[in-house]
Write a protein that holds these residues in place. Sequence first.
Motif, PDB file in Angstrom:
ATOM      1  N   ASP A  78       0.861  -1.178   0.000  1.00  0.00           N
ATOM      2  CA  ASP A  78       0.000   0.000   0.000  1.00  0.00           C
ATOM      3  C   ASP A  78       0.902   1.233   0.000  1.00  0.00           C
ATOM      4  OD1 ASP A  78      -2.663   1.161   0.182  1.00  0.00           O
ATOM      5  OD2 ASP A  78      -2.119   1.774   2.214  1.00  0.00           O
ATOM      6  N   TYR A  79       0.761   2.079  -1.002  1.00  0.00           N
ATOM      7  CA  TYR A  79       1.595   3.282  -1.099  1.00  0.00           C
ATOM      8  C   TYR A  79       1.153   4.336  -0.104  1.00  0.00           C
ATOM      9  CZ  TYR A  79       3.309   1.409  -5.513  1.00  0.00           C
ATOM     10  OH  TYR A  79       3.884   0.623  -6.466  1.00  0.00           O
ATOM     11  N   LYS A  80       2.125   4.969   0.528  1.00  0.00           N
ATOM     12  CA  LYS A  80       1.876   6.046   1.479  1.00  0.00           C
ATOM     13  C   LYS A  80       2.883   7.159   1.242  1.00  0.00           C
ATOM     14  CE  LYS A  80      -1.189   4.212   4.356  1.00  0.00           C
ATOM     15  NZ  LYS A  80      -2.547   4.682   4.406  1.00  0.00           N
ATOM     16  N   THR A  81       2.425   8.395   1.389  1.00  0.00           N
ATOM     17  CA  THR A  81       3.357   9.521   1.353  1.00  0.00           C
ATOM     18  C   THR A  81       3.522  10.112   2.747  1.00  0.00           C
ATOM     19  OG1 THR A  81       1.553  11.017   0.775  1.00  0.00           O
ATOM     20  CG2 THR A  81       2.857  10.123  -1.048  1.00  0.00           C
ATOM     21  N   GLY A  82       2.628   9.747   3.648  1.00  0.00           N
ATOM     22  CA  GLY A  82       2.685  10.258   5.017  1.00  0.00           C
ATOM     23  C   GLY A  82       3.007   9.156   5.999  1.00  0.00           C
TER      24      GLY A  82
END
Length: 194
Positions: A78-82
């Motif tokens: 799952d991609y996250k930037t935070g």
Amino acid sequence: LERARRRRPDALGGRFAALERTRLVATALAWLEYERGRGDFEVVATERKITVAFGGVSANVKLDRMDRLAAGGCAVIDYKTGQARVGAWLGARPDEPQLPMYALGSGEDVAAIAFARVKPGENAFRGLAREENLLPGTTLVSKDRSRLAAGYADWTQLREGWRRELEALGRAFAAGEARLDPKDGPATCAGCAE
């Protein structure tokens, strides 16, 4: 950028759009360079829609990515930037149950789940796996230092715990349970209006 521009034509115009495109390309290239250091894998799904069911409740969900690992099994990513907290998957009433839901509901032999933290200068996987070195940045639940991880001896117990929690949450939801029951007591209610 095109999708955003269609929704809000005034939001991404001119020089700003060019700057955002440059930023996104640099971010993607840095992530690809990070992934190049991994062992062999094959991306087998991106944005796959699946239906999961727990405790009599079905939900249509979309997982960001699934890789088939050379060492066996799959990794759900799952991609996250935070924020990317592995502890959010653990314990009673997990705060972020999406990845455990995908792992249990995908129909695949999932051997690892991870957040892919895509942030300039901080690219990394953060997750849990059934074996060492399946995916960089993942660890065994038995080696995770969080307080909640202590409740699971291994990957099998972790998956059983996820299933137990998700089934209980589904049953409660299906039964219409809506009692006031803050998970973390006063900390949960700290931002609530009186």
